[in-house]
Design an enzyme around this catalytic site. Structure first.
Site: not given
Length: 591
Positions: A311, A313, A150
């Site tokens: 990533d 998100d 992340s």
């Protein structure tokens, strides 16, 4: 050196399945006498937690490498295989971000699946996490994996597991997978098939443009005001940066399809690079990560800056303030704007369900919750972690199918810059969220307002909400022990005051019990899974939450407060002072 560490080091050096280069990395540490580093690498196995695992990249049991990733993949493969031949045939879809070793870890995961007779769909190149969540359901897979750490620093990588519903694994699957990972029995027991053989047997397949197109179609179909997007999209200028990660694969195209013709990417950050050379940390929660984007936006006369993490998100946002320069918005304030936009537009369109629900977390800010309630939308609070938000969507759908009372999900968000504005993804989704941010900018432009003005109006209507956070990093074994001791103290001897304000209630999410500190009477019993989280409520309504990170060596403190919104300058000063005083007390408690 501790005997258990020494034994683990010797086992690593004697393991036949480990390459000499990875053994030499450990031998060099032995030769240099670096016992502290060796202890950190071998005092435990890298923990496979309830959503997967994350750690520093390197040789050792407590590190991310092809052996620990292979063992995690083997445990997941064992659990998928236990579901039967249909699950093995349905397979596992695997995506990766731009980090160091992500491609190698993704390929190893795919080859382990193939080695166990399970079909593996491997994306042809890096893809954002929300597309992986979508792909699990789109391809009808039994499970999914994304290789990512992340927004963590470049030294980290991770392995996140998803089940067939596209949600990060939740009970009972998470504990069952953990049990399988722990019972693998050593790196030599991992079954790996060579890629060429796996492809020849039809066990390794490529996922790519077909999934991209289907995903982007869903993103565009979720638009609430397509005409206004096209009208204002010709003139609105948006600067976008994927911070060297996966966002650039789909976000610019999603924005263009939404009708936004002037999407300008930050060139220095458009190329995927796991070294993240232009930022100290590739985290859109940190303002410095948006500096290049803001500089470009000033030169181009852009209206807003959108940034996504590696990533894809999480999404951060900078908007034009009253002075014409850019102002960073917190995750809670972005969530409040999106909540207001979605509720208001659905109300105007006649599509706001009577049983509408906003799903968020106990540590997220109160403003979005109060906005949602003002529209008659139920607010459902879950534990920290977006998997609990994603899980609710499936629970709502199952209840409706079985004829039981249900809710209709309209939005989900958490304070750490994660939002899910549509249900074709079951995780935080920076791609669709970026499209919604641009869309609401266009719609408010039709009303003659920028996002900053809309936010100011909301403060005056609902009150001035401000959040503070304090992260205390305590690395290594000693740090983990100190964090555990601190949480134990909070349970047995909760603070009586914080920031000079009386603590009136303490909630322990391990027991689910929220009790009055003065009478010890039960205030509320939470119907949530047990979690190592403490929440203190102060006399003025301020919440202070303590939560050890599940992925990093730190303990996080969240401070959520509110002041009357009639005088915003006074409210900001009041809230800022209150938070500073509470942070000072937290620092003293953590010493």
């Amino acid at each position: 050196m501790d005997l258990s560490v020494k034994t683990a080091v010797e086992a690593w050096l004697n393991e036949g399945s480990i390459a000499e280069s990875d053994k030499n990395e450990v031998r060099e540490l032995l030769a240099s006498g670096n016992e502290k580093e060796l202890t950190d690498r071998f005092y435990r196995e890298l923990e496979f937690g309830t959503g997967g695992m994350r750690g520093l990249i390197g040789a050792g049991l407590n590190r991310m490498n092809i052996y620990t990733v292979g063992a995690a993949a083997q445990g997941l493969a064992n659990y998928v295989a236990a579901q039967g031949e249909q699950a093995k045939k349905a397979g596992v879809v695997i995506a990766q971000d731009s980090r160091r070793m992500s491609d190698a870890f993704a390929l190893r995961t795919a080859c382990v699946m193939a080695g166990n007779g399970i079909t593996a769909y491997l994306f042809e190149s890096l893809r954002p996490t929300p597309e992986l969540s979508y792909a699990v359901r789109h391809l009808g897979c039994a499970a999914g994996v994304v290789i990512t750490a992340s927004h963590n620093p470049k030294e980290y990588n991770g392995f996140k597991a998803y089940w067939s519903d596209g949600v990060q694994v939740v009970p009972p699957h998470d504990e069952n997978i953990i049990r399988e990972v722990r019972s693998v029995g050593g790196f030599g027991k991992v079954r790996v098939m060579e890629p060429e053989q796996a492809r020849a047997k039809g066990l390794l397949k490529t996922a790519g443009s077909e999934v991209d197109e289907a995903f982007l179609h869903e993103v565009q179909a979720s638009c609430l005001q397509p005409d206004l997007c096209r009208k204002h999209g010709r003139n609105l200028k948006i600067v976008f940066t994927g911070l060297h990660g996966t966002g650039g694969v789909l976000v610019p195209e999603a924005l263009r399809r939404r009708g936004f013709e002037q999407v300008i990417e930050v060139p220095e950050q458009a190329v995927p690079d796991g070294e993240f050379p232009t930022v100290h940390s590739p985290n859109p929660e940190e303002g410095a990560a948006l500096n290049l984007g803001i500089d470009l936006a000033r030169r181009e006369g852009a209206d807003l800056v959108i940034a996504t993490d590696p990533d894809g998100d999480r999404v951060g946002l900078a908007v034009r303030g009253p002075d014409g320069d850019f102002e960073l918005l917190t995750g809670n304030r972005i969530a409040a704007l999106l909540t207001y936009y979605i509720c208001e537009q659905r109300k105007r369109n006649g599509t706001l369900p009577a049983d509408a629900a906003l799903v968020t977390t106990v540590v997220s800010g109160g403003m979005m919750k109060d906005i949602a309630r003002s529209y008659g939308t139920e607010v459902i609070e879950v534990l920290t972690g977006f998997k609990w938000i994603g899980q609710k969507v499936g629970q709502f759908e199952e209840a409706r199918r079985s004829g039981r009372p249900s809710r209709t999900y309209i939005f989900g968000a958490e304070e750490s810059y994660g939002y899910m504005p549509a249900t074709f993804v079951r995780d935080k989704d920076a791609v669709t969220s970026s499209a919604y941010i641009a869309e609401m900018t266009a719609v408010f432009a039709e009303e003659g307002k920028g996002l900053h003005k809309v936010l100011t109006d909301l403060f005056q209507r609902y009150g001035y909400y401000q959040e503070g956070a304090k992260n205390i990093t305590l690395p290594g074994k000693e740090g983990a022990e100190k964090i555990e001791a601190l949480m134990n103290t909070f349970r047995t001897e909760p603070p009586q005051t914080l920031g000079g304000i009386a603590v009136v209630a303490a909630a322990d999410f391990e027991t689910g019990r929220n009790h009055d500190l003065h009478t010890n009477k039960l205030i509320e019993q939470y119907d949530l899974p047990a979690s190592n989280v403490m929440m203190f409520t102060l006399a003025d309504g301020t919440r202070v939450i303590a939560r050890p990170s599940g992925t990093e060596p730190k303990i996080k403190f969240y401070i959520l407060t509110r002041a009357p919104g009639d005088d915003l300058e006074k409210a900001q000063a009041e809230a800022t002072g209150r938070i500073a005083a509470i942070v000072a007390d937290i620092e003293n408690l953590a010493r």
